[in-house]
Scaffold this active site. Structure first.
Site, short mmCIF file in Angstrom:
data_model
loop_
_atom_site.label_atom_id
_atom_site.label_comp_id
_atom_site.label_asym_id
_atom_site.label_seq_id
_atom_site.Cartn_x
_atom_site.Cartn_y
_atom_site.Cartn_z
N GLU A 259 0.85 -1.18 0.00
CA GLU A 259 0.00 0.00 0.00
C GLU A 259 0.89 1.24 0.00
O GLU A 259 0.46 2.33 0.37
CB GLU A 259 -0.99 -0.02 1.14
CG GLU A 259 -0.41 -0.27 2.52
CD GLU A 259 -1.49 -0.30 3.59
OE1 GLU A 259 -2.21 0.68 3.72
OE2 GLU A 259 -1.58 -1.33 4.31
N CYS B 153 -3.32 -3.91 4.33
CA CYS B 153 -2.34 -4.91 4.80
C CYS B 153 -2.64 -6.32 4.32
O CYS B 153 -1.87 -7.24 4.56
CB CYS B 153 -2.28 -4.91 6.33
SG CYS B 153 -1.74 -3.35 7.01
N SER C 11 -10.40 1.02 14.49
CA SER C 11 -9.65 0.06 13.67
C SER C 11 -9.39 -1.24 14.44
O SER C 11 -9.38 -2.33 13.86
CB SER C 11 -8.34 0.67 13.16
OG SER C 11 -7.39 0.81 14.20
N HIS D 143 -1.70 -10.69 11.94
CA HIS D 143 -1.23 -9.38 11.45
C HIS D 143 -0.85 -8.57 12.69
O HIS D 143 -1.60 -8.52 13.66
CB HIS D 143 -2.34 -8.68 10.67
CG HIS D 143 -2.03 -7.24 10.39
ND1 HIS D 143 -0.88 -6.85 9.75
CD2 HIS D 143 -2.69 -6.09 10.69
CE1 HIS D 143 -0.86 -5.53 9.67
NE2 HIS D 143 -1.94 -5.05 10.24
P1 HMG Z 1 -3.74 5.90 21.61
O1 HMG Z 1 -5.12 6.45 21.63
O2 HMG Z 1 -2.64 6.89 21.64
O3 HMG Z 1 -3.46 4.94 22.80
O4 HMG Z 1 -3.60 5.01 20.30
P2 HMG Z 1 -4.40 4.38 23.94
O5 HMG Z 1 -4.78 5.47 24.86
O6 HMG Z 1 -5.51 3.56 23.34
O7 HMG Z 1 -3.34 3.44 24.67
C1 HMG Z 1 -2.83 2.32 24.03
C2 HMG Z 1 -2.67 1.22 25.08
O8 HMG Z 1 -1.63 1.65 25.99
C3 HMG Z 1 -3.92 1.01 25.93
O9 HMG Z 1 -3.99 -0.38 26.22
C4 HMG Z 1 -3.62 1.81 27.19
O10 HMG Z 1 -4.30 1.32 28.34
C5 HMG Z 1 -2.12 1.59 27.33
P3 HMG Z 1 -5.30 -1.21 25.77
O11 HMG Z 1 -6.48 -0.55 26.37
O12 HMG Z 1 -5.34 -1.14 24.26
O13 HMG Z 1 -5.01 -2.59 26.27
N1 HMG Z 1 -1.44 2.66 28.08
C6 HMG Z 1 -0.45 2.44 28.97
N2 HMG Z 1 0.12 1.30 29.39
C7 HMG Z 1 1.14 1.41 30.32
N3 HMG Z 1 1.55 2.60 30.83
C8 HMG Z 1 1.00 3.76 30.41
C9 HMG Z 1 -0.06 3.71 29.44
N4 HMG Z 1 -0.82 4.64 28.84
C10 HMG Z 1 -1.66 3.99 28.00
N5 HMG Z 1 1.43 4.91 30.90
C11 HMG Z 1 -3.60 3.23 18.75
C12 HMG Z 1 -3.33 3.64 20.20
C13 HMG Z 1 -3.21 1.79 18.52
C14 HMG Z 1 -5.10 3.41 18.45
C15 HMG Z 1 -2.75 4.16 17.83
O14 HMG Z 1 -1.40 3.90 18.00
C16 HMG Z 1 -3.12 4.05 16.35
O15 HMG Z 1 -4.04 4.69 15.87
N6 HMG Z 1 -2.33 3.19 15.58
C17 HMG Z 1 -2.57 2.98 14.18
C18 HMG Z 1 -3.79 2.09 13.92
C19 HMG Z 1 -3.59 0.64 14.29
O16 HMG Z 1 -2.49 0.16 14.41
N7 HMG Z 1 -4.72 -0.10 14.40
C20 HMG Z 1 -4.67 -1.51 14.69
C21 HMG Z 1 -5.80 -2.30 14.02
S1 HMG Z 1 -6.04 -1.87 12.31
C22 HMG Z 1 -4.74 -2.68 11.47
O17 HMG Z 1 -4.06 -3.47 12.04
C23 HMG Z 1 -4.50 -2.32 10.02
C24 HMG Z 1 -3.29 -1.46 9.76
O18 HMG Z 1 -2.11 -2.25 9.85
C25 HMG Z 1 -3.37 -0.77 8.40
C26 HMG Z 1 -3.67 -1.58 7.14
O19 HMG Z 1 -4.39 -2.57 7.14
O20 HMG Z 1 -3.20 -1.13 6.08
C27 HMG Z 1 -3.14 -0.35 10.78
#
Ligand code: HMG
Length: 421
Positions: A81, A113, A206, A247
């Protein structure tokens, strides 16, 4: 007929940033990135390392390591992509750089992906047909994951490529070709508009879309397994797998996926602090986590992330797993997904040569946050016609394949010092 993987190799950018250092630069508690997301390091590409360069490097490593005659390859399929042109494909350049035959079917697949898994499925079907006549299919997943500086997705960036050769002479894994399970549903969870180098994402949504697609693909896989007549019960079906690979946009996502898989088979959700959840987490530590070291040190490679985990598995696999099955789940935002299984072949680890991926990781150069930002900024301008950011000496690169920029509206590459366009 046996169809499976005869070879696999990967290629990554020569630089990385430590994920805790990135967190500090953003004023974020490093534990959020290390414990919350499960990441350790993140590959950083320079302007001279585009999706073609990463793919060609992976392909060349595979041909050399597994001693493959390029003339035996009848199909080159690139899943990506990270396109380089609206019209010409990444695969077209890679075909030239690998010196493949002109009598070769060459194309690129885009389905977020999921693209490389779609390529594998297509390749398997071709090899099963009577047309293949012993020829081989090369599938390469290549991507640069980019959300931008300061974006929530920034710590889940990464870059790299994985090349996989499938044929009727598999030496690593043999695919279960009698049944599989796929799933698609239009969702706006993650996308990259035609005018943007960076992806847009509805992060929490996502995650939900990924887990729903896993459920859909796994149900279809189990239904097809029953209908194949080879399987008489799908109760606790996951138990048969010596490893469950997913993935991996970031390590913690694979953990969420594995727990979901166990919940689907159990027919119930595991409550917070329950012993069910504790068992599921322990099971993840046994059957998935050991094969995520590479992912935790590279970051997301979009189309390649699942196969990076597969490569990690194949290098580290213990003889006890020979003859057993593993599962592979691919998710592409938007969304398309597939759940498949494969048998681990005798001697796979020996053919892979253990620790070669760790050597590749350890030979990378670590950059500080300001240098990473400089690289990101230069990458934003790497495709400008007549631009001057693609200077290998400026980025301290040793690799034999390089992207040198656009001149006269044509992309220029060099391979072993020879210019091609
Ligand atoms: P965010 O909003 O910054 O983070 O984004 P959060 O607040 O959701 O925190 C993440 C995790 O860290 C949470 O754990 C928190 O509790 C924890 P969870 O509830 O998920 O178990 N946390 C902490 N832990 C320890 N100490 C701390 C602390 N603070 C928070 N101090 C998000 C996170 C993944 C959404 C962001 O990074 C993002 O948007 N990433 C890109 C999208 C993505 O990877 N999505 C995954 C599924 S989609 C997919 O896989 C397809 C893709 O590869 C693309 C394609 O297909 O082409 C992305």
């Amino acid at each position: 007929m046996k169809i499976g993987l005869e070879g696999i190799a990967f290629n990554i950018p020569e630089h990385f940033i430590n994920i805790e250092e990135l967190a500090c630069a953003r004023g974020i508690d490093p534990a959020k990135y290390t414990q919350g997301l499960g990441q350790k390091e993140m590959s950083v590409s320079t302007p001279c390392e585009d999706s073609v360069v990463l793919a060609a490097g992976a392909g060349r490593k595979l041909l050399e390591k597994f001693n493959i005659d390029p003339a035996s390859i009848s199909h080159l399929i690139v899943g990506t992509e990270t396109g380089i042109d609206h019209s010409t494909s990444v695969s077209s350049y890679v075909h030239l750089m690998l010196g493949l035959s002109k009598f070769c079917r060459v194309f690129e697949i885009k389905q977020a992906c999921y693209g490389a898994m779609a390529g594998l499925a297509m390749g398997i079907n071709y090899l099963l047909s009577r047309k293949a006549k012993g020829s081989k299919v090369l599938v390469i997943a290549t991507d640069i994951a980019r959300y931008g500086i300061g974006a929530a997705g920034e710590p889940t960036q990464g870059a790299g490529a994985v090349a996989m050769l499938i044929s009727d002479q598999p030496s690593l894994i043999e695919f279960e070709t009698q049944y599989d399970g796929y799933y698609a549903h239009h969702v706006m969870d993650f996308w990259r508009p035609i005018y943007s180098k960076e992806a847009f994402v509805d992060g929490r949504y996502s995650i939900q879309c990924y887990l729903e697609a896993l459920e859909g693909a796994y149900h279809f896989y189990k239904k097809n397994a029953l209908q194949s007549g080879l399987v008489h019960s799908v109760d606790n079906f996951n138990k048969q797998f010596a490893a469950c690979l997913y993935h991996v946009p970031y390590v913690k996502m694979a953990q969420k996926a594995h727990i979901k898989l166990l919940e689907i088979d159990a027919g119930r959700t595991f409550g917070k602090n329950s012993t069910y959840l504790e068992h599921a987490q322990n099971d993840f530590n046994q059957r998935t986590l050991p094969f995520l070291e590479l992912n935790s040190r590279i970051g997301n490679v979009y189309t390649g992330s699942l196969f990076i985990s597969l490569l990690n598995f194949l290098e580290d696999v213990k003889p006890e797993a020979y003859g057993k099955h593993i599962s592979l789940f691919s998710y592409g935002s938007g969304c398309g997904a597939e759940f498949v299984s494969a048998k681990v072949l005798e001697g796979a680890a020996h053919r892979m040569k253990r620790d070669s991926f760790r050597k590749a990781l350890d030979s990378r150069k670590r950059v500080k946050a300001n240098r990473y930002e400089e690289m990101m900024d230069a990458c934003a301008r790497m495709d400008d016609n007549g631009g001057n950011v693609c200077q290998p000496e400026k980025w301290d690169l040793q690799r034999s394949e390089l992207y040198l920029g656009v001149k006269g509206h044509k992309r220029i590459y060099s391979i072993d010092g020879k210019i091609i366009q």
